[in-house]
Each structure stands twice: as structure tokens, then as C-alpha cells.
Write a protein that holds these residues in place. Structure first.
Motif, mmCIF file in Angstrom:
data_model
loop_
_atom_site.group_PDB
_atom_site.id
_atom_site.type_symbol
_atom_site.label_atom_id
_atom_site.label_comp_id
_atom_site.label_asym_id
_atom_site.label_seq_id
_atom_site.Cartn_x
_atom_site.Cartn_y
_atom_site.Cartn_z
ATOM 1 N N PHE A 33 -45.459 85.961 104.103
ATOM 2 C CA PHE A 33 -44.577 87.071 103.757
ATOM 3 C C PHE A 33 -44.621 87.318 102.265
ATOM 4 O O PHE A 33 -44.837 86.402 101.479
ATOM 5 C CB PHE A 33 -43.120 86.756 104.146
ATOM 6 C CG PHE A 33 -42.935 86.505 105.600
ATOM 7 C CD1 PHE A 33 -42.960 87.552 106.508
ATOM 8 C CD2 PHE A 33 -42.729 85.226 106.072
ATOM 9 C CE1 PHE A 33 -42.791 87.317 107.855
ATOM 10 C CE2 PHE A 33 -42.554 84.981 107.421
ATOM 11 C CZ PHE A 33 -42.585 86.031 108.315
ATOM 12 N N ASP A 35 -42.153 89.049 99.231
ATOM 13 C CA ASP A 35 -40.886 89.663 98.885
ATOM 14 C C ASP A 35 -41.203 90.806 97.922
ATOM 15 O O ASP A 35 -42.366 91.070 97.610
ATOM 16 C CB ASP A 35 -39.902 88.645 98.308
ATOM 17 C CG ASP A 35 -40.400 87.962 97.052
ATOM 18 O OD1 ASP A 35 -41.478 88.325 96.529
ATOM 19 O OD2 ASP A 35 -39.712 87.046 96.570
ATOM 20 N N ARG A 64 -41.099 96.266 107.060
ATOM 21 C CA ARG A 64 -40.292 95.543 106.067
ATOM 22 C C ARG A 64 -38.965 95.127 106.701
ATOM 23 O O ARG A 64 -38.443 95.814 107.563
ATOM 24 C CB ARG A 64 -40.083 96.374 104.812
ATOM 25 C CG ARG A 64 -39.333 97.663 105.006
ATOM 26 C CD ARG A 64 -39.188 98.386 103.671
ATOM 27 N NE ARG A 64 -38.701 99.737 103.811
ATOM 28 C CZ ARG A 64 -37.420 100.085 103.867
ATOM 29 N NH1 ARG A 64 -36.474 99.164 103.811
ATOM 30 N NH2 ARG A 64 -37.073 101.346 103.975
ATOM 31 N N PHE A 65 -38.479 93.985 106.277
ATOM 32 C CA PHE A 65 -37.259 93.426 106.851
ATOM 33 C C PHE A 65 -36.327 92.977 105.736
ATOM 34 O O PHE A 65 -36.762 92.330 104.792
ATOM 35 C CB PHE A 65 -37.590 92.211 107.736
ATOM 36 C CG PHE A 65 -38.557 92.536 108.834
ATOM 37 C CD1 PHE A 65 -38.096 92.978 110.064
ATOM 38 C CD2 PHE A 65 -39.928 92.408 108.641
ATOM 39 C CE1 PHE A 65 -38.989 93.279 111.086
ATOM 40 C CE2 PHE A 65 -40.827 92.700 109.656
ATOM 41 C CZ PHE A 65 -40.348 93.145 110.877
ATOM 42 N N LYS A 66 -35.071 93.281 105.880
ATOM 43 C CA LYS A 66 -34.080 92.826 104.909
ATOM 44 C C LYS A 66 -33.362 91.623 105.510
ATOM 45 O O LYS A 66 -32.776 91.691 106.587
ATOM 46 C CB LYS A 66 -33.090 93.927 104.569
ATOM 47 C CG LYS A 66 -32.206 93.547 103.405
ATOM 48 C CD LYS A 66 -31.484 94.736 102.847
ATOM 49 C CE LYS A 66 -30.791 94.328 101.565
ATOM 50 N NZ LYS A 66 -30.090 95.443 100.961
ATOM 51 N N ILE A 67 -33.457 90.518 104.799
ATOM 52 C CA ILE A 67 -32.790 89.290 105.223
ATOM 53 C C ILE A 67 -31.879 88.892 104.077
ATOM 54 O O ILE A 67 -32.349 88.570 102.981
ATOM 55 C CB ILE A 67 -33.811 88.185 105.552
ATOM 56 C CG1 ILE A 67 -34.725 88.667 106.680
ATOM 57 C CG2 ILE A 67 -33.090 86.888 105.911
ATOM 58 C CD1 ILE A 67 -35.856 87.749 107.009
ATOM 59 N N GLY A 68 -30.581 88.957 104.339
ATOM 60 C CA GLY A 68 -29.633 88.745 103.251
ATOM 61 C C GLY A 68 -29.773 89.892 102.258
ATOM 62 O O GLY A 68 -29.760 91.051 102.635
ATOM 63 N N LYS A 70 -32.531 90.152 100.308
ATOM 64 C CA LYS A 70 -33.949 90.266 99.947
ATOM 65 C C LYS A 70 -34.751 90.998 101.004
ATOM 66 O O LYS A 70 -34.465 90.888 102.191
ATOM 67 C CB LYS A 70 -34.562 88.879 99.744
ATOM 68 C CG LYS A 70 -34.081 88.181 98.485
ATOM 69 C CD LYS A 70 -34.848 86.922 98.233
ATOM 70 C CE LYS A 70 -36.204 87.281 97.666
ATOM 71 N NZ LYS A 70 -36.966 86.130 97.203
ATOM 72 N N TRP A 71 -35.769 91.718 100.523
ATOM 73 C CA TRP A 71 -36.721 92.380 101.402
ATOM 74 C C TRP A 71 -37.937 91.485 101.592
ATOM 75 O O TRP A 71 -38.441 90.915 100.632
ATOM 76 C CB TRP A 71 -37.173 93.709 100.799
ATOM 77 C CG TRP A 71 -36.126 94.764 100.871
ATOM 78 C CD1 TRP A 71 -35.316 95.169 99.850
ATOM 79 C CD2 TRP A 71 -35.773 95.538 102.007
ATOM 80 N NE1 TRP A 71 -34.472 96.148 100.294
ATOM 81 C CE2 TRP A 71 -34.731 96.400 101.615
ATOM 82 C CE3 TRP A 71 -36.229 95.583 103.325
ATOM 83 C CZ2 TRP A 71 -34.150 97.299 102.496
ATOM 84 C CZ3 TRP A 71 -35.642 96.484 104.200
ATOM 85 C CH2 TRP A 71 -34.617 97.331 103.785
ATOM 86 N N TYR A 72 -38.421 91.399 102.833
ATOM 87 C CA TYR A 72 -39.629 90.643 103.153
ATOM 88 C C TYR A 72 -40.577 91.521 103.950
ATOM 89 O O TYR A 72 -40.148 92.315 104.792
ATOM 90 C CB TYR A 72 -39.298 89.392 103.974
ATOM 91 C CG TYR A 72 -38.540 88.365 103.195
ATOM 92 C CD1 TYR A 72 -39.208 87.469 102.366
ATOM 93 C CD2 TYR A 72 -37.154 88.292 103.269
ATOM 94 C CE1 TYR A 72 -38.511 86.526 101.640
ATOM 95 C CE2 TYR A 72 -36.452 87.354 102.540
ATOM 96 C CZ TYR A 72 -37.134 86.472 101.726
ATOM 97 O OH TYR A 72 -36.448 85.547 100.999
#
Length: 92
Positions: A33, A35, A64-68, A70-72
Motif C-alpha cells: 500500500f 499512503d 483509495r481507502f480512508k482508514i482513520g 489516512k488515505w491508503y
């Protein structure tokens, strides 16, 4: 007992190039991944340019994925998207 192995220059060069290719391939894909800071580094683009140019592209939104906070982004899919995006810019 010592054995002498002979390689010609072409064979040796081919072996060296293959080893270099394998190592470079490994280095390119060592991250699963990225960021946002890694995306900036990998593309040599500023955050504002990324946000303005393709971050909100519907195709990019799908990878794209937002975790918390942060973008990953999956590295391989992101690279594929970026190559397509860049080719499209060239055609325009």
C-alpha cells in the motif's frame, strides 16, 4: 580439487542483467500500500497537484481507502491507474 568454470562475456552480461531486473522488480513492489506521502514520493508530484488532477477522479476513488485519518492505495492498482491517467493526458 579445483574446477575452472568458463563463461563468455555475453552469458555473464545476461546473468548480471537478469539479476538486476529481479532486484529492481522486488524494490518497485516492496510496498503493498501507499499512503498519500508515498504517492507524492512515487509520482514526484505535490499533494496539491495530486488533489487537483486525479485524487477525486471516479476511477481513483474506487482504489483509495480512508482508514482513520489516512488515505491508503494499493500500490499495483495505483501504478496502473497512474499510467492510464498519464497516457490520457498525453492524448489530450
Amino acid at each position: 580439487m579445483r574446477q575452472l568454470v568458463q563463461l563468455d562475456d555475453v552469458q555473464l552480461e545476461g546473468m548480471i542483467l537478469e539479476e538486476i531486473r529481479q532486484r529492481l522488480n522486488h524494490l518497485e513492489h516492496r510496498h503493498t500500500f501507499w499512503d498519500l506521502p508515498e504517492l507524492e514520493r512515487q509520482t514526484c508530484m505535490s499533494r496539491s497537484f495530486i488533489l487537483d488532477q486525479f485524487f477525486y477522479d471516479d476511477r481513483f476513488k474506487k482504489i483509495r481507502f480512508k482508514i482513520g485519518a489516512k488515505w491508503y492505495m494499493p500500490a499495483k492498482e495505483t501504478e496502473e491507474f497512474l499510467l492510464t491517467w498519464l497516457r490520457e493526458r498525453q492524448e489530450s
